[in-house]
Motif scaffolding. Structure first.
Motif, mmCIF file in Angstrom:
data_model
loop_
_atom_site.group_PDB
_atom_site.id
_atom_site.type_symbol
_atom_site.label_atom_id
_atom_site.label_comp_id
_atom_site.label_asym_id
_atom_site.label_seq_id
_atom_site.Cartn_x
_atom_site.Cartn_y
_atom_site.Cartn_z
ATOM 1 N N ASN A 72 6.974 5.501 -1.959
ATOM 2 C CA ASN A 72 6.315 4.213 -2.111
ATOM 3 C C ASN A 72 5.367 4.133 -3.304
ATOM 4 O O ASN A 72 4.770 3.082 -3.545
ATOM 5 C CB ASN A 72 5.536 3.878 -0.833
ATOM 6 C CG ASN A 72 6.437 3.501 0.318
ATOM 7 O OD1 ASN A 72 7.081 2.455 0.307
ATOM 8 N ND2 ASN A 72 6.527 4.371 1.324
ATOM 9 N N TRP A 74 2.480 5.625 -3.691
ATOM 10 C CA TRP A 74 1.097 5.477 -3.219
ATOM 11 C C TRP A 74 0.164 6.579 -3.706
ATOM 12 O O TRP A 74 -0.984 6.649 -3.280
ATOM 13 C CB TRP A 74 1.071 5.431 -1.692
ATOM 14 C CG TRP A 74 1.633 4.154 -1.134
ATOM 15 C CD1 TRP A 74 1.863 2.992 -1.805
ATOM 16 C CD2 TRP A 74 2.040 3.924 0.218
ATOM 17 N NE1 TRP A 74 2.395 2.051 -0.961
ATOM 18 C CE2 TRP A 74 2.518 2.596 0.290
ATOM 19 C CE3 TRP A 74 2.060 4.712 1.371
ATOM 20 C CZ2 TRP A 74 2.990 2.029 1.475
ATOM 21 C CZ3 TRP A 74 2.532 4.159 2.551
ATOM 22 C CH2 TRP A 74 2.987 2.825 2.598
ATOM 23 N N ARG A 267 -6.354 8.355 5.526
ATOM 24 C CA ARG A 267 -5.872 6.970 5.512
ATOM 25 C C ARG A 267 -4.438 6.892 4.994
ATOM 26 O O ARG A 267 -3.607 6.126 5.512
ATOM 27 C CB ARG A 267 -6.818 6.118 4.683
ATOM 28 C CG ARG A 267 -8.148 5.890 5.391
ATOM 29 C CD ARG A 267 -9.316 5.752 4.460
ATOM 30 N NE ARG A 267 -9.208 4.606 3.567
ATOM 31 C CZ ARG A 267 -10.055 4.389 2.550
ATOM 32 N NH1 ARG A 267 -11.027 5.248 2.319
ATOM 33 N NH2 ARG A 267 -9.926 3.331 1.798
ATOM 34 N N ARG A 271 -1.206 5.422 6.966
ATOM 35 C CA ARG A 271 -0.362 4.396 6.355
ATOM 36 C C ARG A 271 1.088 4.855 6.308
ATOM 37 O O ARG A 271 2.007 4.073 6.560
ATOM 38 C CB ARG A 271 -0.854 4.068 4.939
ATOM 39 C CG ARG A 271 -0.127 2.872 4.329
ATOM 40 C CD ARG A 271 -0.361 2.725 2.839
ATOM 41 N NE ARG A 271 -1.744 2.404 2.512
ATOM 42 C CZ ARG A 271 -2.141 2.122 1.265
ATOM 43 N NH1 ARG A 271 -1.273 2.130 0.274
ATOM 44 N NH2 ARG A 271 -3.403 1.840 1.018
ATOM 45 N N GLU A 274 2.694 4.430 9.738
ATOM 46 C CA GLU A 274 2.993 3.027 10.026
ATOM 47 C C GLU A 274 4.166 2.535 9.194
ATOM 48 O O GLU A 274 5.006 1.764 9.676
ATOM 49 C CB GLU A 274 1.753 2.162 9.780
ATOM 50 C CG GLU A 274 0.615 2.417 10.755
ATOM 51 C CD GLU A 274 0.989 2.063 12.181
ATOM 52 O OE1 GLU A 274 1.773 1.125 12.398
ATOM 53 O OE2 GLU A 274 0.492 2.755 13.101
ATOM 54 N N TRP A 275 4.244 2.970 7.942
ATOM 55 C CA TRP A 275 5.397 2.573 7.113
ATOM 56 C C TRP A 275 6.692 3.089 7.734
ATOM 57 O O TRP A 275 7.685 2.365 7.811
ATOM 58 C CB TRP A 275 5.249 3.123 5.692
ATOM 59 C CG TRP A 275 6.413 2.755 4.814
ATOM 60 C CD1 TRP A 275 6.549 1.636 4.041
ATOM 61 C CD2 TRP A 275 7.636 3.497 4.662
ATOM 62 N NE1 TRP A 275 7.781 1.644 3.413
ATOM 63 C CE2 TRP A 275 8.464 2.763 3.775
ATOM 64 C CE3 TRP A 275 8.101 4.697 5.176
ATOM 65 C CZ2 TRP A 275 9.731 3.208 3.401
ATOM 66 C CZ3 TRP A 275 9.370 5.132 4.809
ATOM 67 C CH2 TRP A 275 10.172 4.397 3.932
ATOM 68 N N GLU A 355 -7.003 2.286 9.104
ATOM 69 C CA GLU A 355 -5.962 2.107 8.081
ATOM 70 C C GLU A 355 -4.649 1.655 8.701
ATOM 71 O O GLU A 355 -3.937 0.822 8.123
ATOM 72 C CB GLU A 355 -5.761 3.411 7.312
ATOM 73 C CG GLU A 355 -4.805 3.296 6.137
ATOM 74 C CD GLU A 355 -5.303 2.335 5.059
ATOM 75 O OE1 GLU A 355 -4.453 1.728 4.379
ATOM 76 O OE2 GLU A 355 -6.532 2.213 4.894
ATOM 77 N N TYR A 359 -2.735 -1.718 7.658
ATOM 78 C CA TYR A 359 -1.356 -1.766 7.173
ATOM 79 C C TYR A 359 -0.531 -2.759 7.977
ATOM 80 O O TYR A 359 0.263 -3.525 7.411
ATOM 81 C CB TYR A 359 -0.718 -0.375 7.236
ATOM 82 C CG TYR A 359 0.727 -0.409 6.783
ATOM 83 C CD1 TYR A 359 1.049 -0.301 5.436
ATOM 84 C CD2 TYR A 359 1.763 -0.594 7.697
ATOM 85 C CE1 TYR A 359 2.362 -0.359 5.011
ATOM 86 C CE2 TYR A 359 3.077 -0.666 7.278
ATOM 87 C CZ TYR A 359 3.368 -0.545 5.939
ATOM 88 O OH TYR A 359 4.673 -0.634 5.517
ATOM 89 N N ARG A 360 -0.706 -2.752 9.289
ATOM 90 C CA ARG A 360 0.055 -3.693 10.114
ATOM 91 C C ARG A 360 -0.302 -5.136 9.787
ATOM 92 O O ARG A 360 0.562 -6.027 9.834
ATOM 93 C CB ARG A 360 -0.185 -3.407 11.592
ATOM 94 C CG ARG A 360 0.428 -2.088 12.072
ATOM 95 C CD ARG A 360 0.424 -1.984 13.588
ATOM 96 N NE ARG A 360 -0.910 -1.998 14.143
ATOM 97 C CZ ARG A 360 -1.651 -0.923 14.361
ATOM 98 N NH1 ARG A 360 -1.177 0.279 14.031
ATOM 99 N NH2 ARG A 360 -2.852 -1.019 14.899
ATOM 100 N N PRO A 363 0.921 -5.104 4.745
ATOM 101 C CA PRO A 363 1.591 -3.893 4.257
ATOM 102 C C PRO A 363 1.310 -3.568 2.796
ATOM 103 O O PRO A 363 1.664 -2.482 2.340
ATOM 104 C CB PRO A 363 3.079 -4.203 4.462
ATOM 105 C CG PRO A 363 3.104 -5.240 5.524
ATOM 106 C CD PRO A 363 1.880 -6.077 5.281
ATOM 107 N N PRO A 365 -1.943 -3.517 1.018
ATOM 108 C CA PRO A 365 -3.388 -3.685 0.939
ATOM 109 C C PRO A 365 -3.930 -3.305 -0.414
ATOM 110 O O PRO A 365 -3.205 -2.781 -1.281
ATOM 111 C CB PRO A 365 -3.902 -2.738 2.009
ATOM 112 C CG PRO A 365 -2.884 -1.642 2.033
ATOM 113 C CD PRO A 365 -1.570 -2.322 1.750
#
Length: 371
Positions: A72, A74, A267, A271, A274-275, A355, A359-360, A363, A365
């Motif tokens: 991603n 990140w 964090r 994330r 969640e992804w 975090e 994210y939810r 997505p 942020p």
């Protein structure tokens, strides 16, 4: 009770492989001295620093998170560097912590407890569970093809793979307890589970009759290969085995720069979880197919078997569960019990859950480096 040590040659070979991997990440002696000096810095009771100097580096063993973050993009704006180590699981992380070549490890609930018992002070900085954990266990009990076991009531007198430094060891003890059995009623074969197929090989090789194996791809592969010859898998009794900890050496937390960097890494870790939950097909293809070499069908099975992540903002339940694990393992393998709360650095308690919720809600942020 009897512990047997069979398959010694295989275990030594695995141990040497882990050691070779650890040595590949060994820092120079000058860096070791600098780390030791830094370890005298930040008290564990002090507020966490919000910034860090240029050149701060974390060495992290967390391959799934690594691939998600790289996938991603990140990592590009981070105010520190991450050096990735392909080290996971209790034995590998404990050895790497002992060698002081790893800052951040990931594992189930027992590795931080075991590290404490072998003299490596650690703290958990993030916790993840699974939604509906009894429907999505992390492990199941595999039965060897010729073992003559049809239910957990048939465990008496059988040889069972046992790893006291991993959650698999706790699963075995709790399964025996649920059947009214003690260690004296079975033969515990002390084997570390050092790879997804290690216990499967022990089962089909005649070393053990029962072994806890991963409820994802290992269970699927085992049944596909050996069900026709009598191999089977039994669901363990109704206790949760799903806790995942992000944990670090205490001296890492005493380094102000690393302690600050860990705020952000926690964090990122949340994330990434969640992804993965929001993109199950992409996760299956990106990590399990391309990186781990699973078939697309097996990759999807692994992702489904894991269920959905649940990241708590309050660690009270995690501490309660850890205390129960400490007390059980101490009683059964002869270690001294201790206060589970000392395993957790609650300065980090809110970061992962906050975090995950952010994210939810959004997505995409604001970059972590800017918050």
């Amino acid at each position: 009770m009897s512990f047997t040590r069979t398959g010694v040659v295989a275990i030594i070979a695995v141990s040497l492989g882990v050691s070779a991997g650890v040595l590949a990440f060994a820092p120079p002696q000058g860096q070791l001295k600098a780390d030791r000096a830094a370890a005298q810095g930040l008290p564990l009771s002090a507020p966490l620093p919000a910034s860090m100097p240029a050149g701060t580096t974390l060495v992290v063993g967390d391959p799934v998170t690594q691939r998600i973050l790289e996938h991603n993009g990140w990592l590009k704006d981070l105010p520190f560097q991450i050096r990735w180590a392909q080290i996971t699981g209790g034995p590998g992380v404990t050895e790497a912590f002992h060698a002081r070549v790893l800052d951040v490890g990931t594992g189930a609930n027992i590795p931080p407890i075991h590290a404490t018992w072998v003299g490596i002070p650690v703290r958990t900085i993030a916790v993840r569970f699974r939604d509906a954990p009894l429907d999505h266990p992390a492990f199941e009990l595999a039965v060897a093809p010729q073992a003559g076991i049809n239910s957990l009531a048939d465990l008496r007198g059988k040889r069972i793979a046992f790893s006291p430094g991993q959650v698999q060891g706790e699963i075995v003890l709790r399964a025996l307890e649920a059947q009214g059995l003690s260690k004296a009623d079975v033969k515990l074969v002390e084997l570390p589970s050092t790879s997804p197929d290690f216990y499967i090989n022990a089962l089909v090789g005649g070393m053990v009759d029962v072994a806890p194996i991963g409820a994802g791809a290992p269970v699927k592969r085992y049944l596909e290969r050996y069900a026709a010859s009598g191999g089977k898998v039994l669901r363990h009794p109704g206790f949760r085995d799903d806790m995942i900890n992000l944990f670090v050496r205490v001296e890492t937390l005493q380094d102000p720069a690393k302690a600050a960097a860990l705020r952000t890494y926690v964090r990122l870790w949340a994330r990434a979880a969640e992804w993965g939950d929001a993109h199950p097909e992409e996760l299956a293809q990106m990590y399990y197919v391309r990186n781990q070499g699973l078939s697309p069908e097996d990759a999807r099975y692994v992702v489904r078997a894991a269920g959905h992540p649940a990241i708590p903002g309050d660690w009270s339940e995690a501490i309660r569960l850890q205390q129960a694990s400490i007390d059980l393992m101490a009683r059964e393998i002869g270690h001294k019990s201790f206060d589970a709360a000392t395993l957790f650095d609650r300065r980090y308690e809110a970061f992962a859950a906050t975090e995950a919720a952010a994210y939810r809600a959004d997505p995409v942020p604001v970059a972590l480096a800017q918050r």
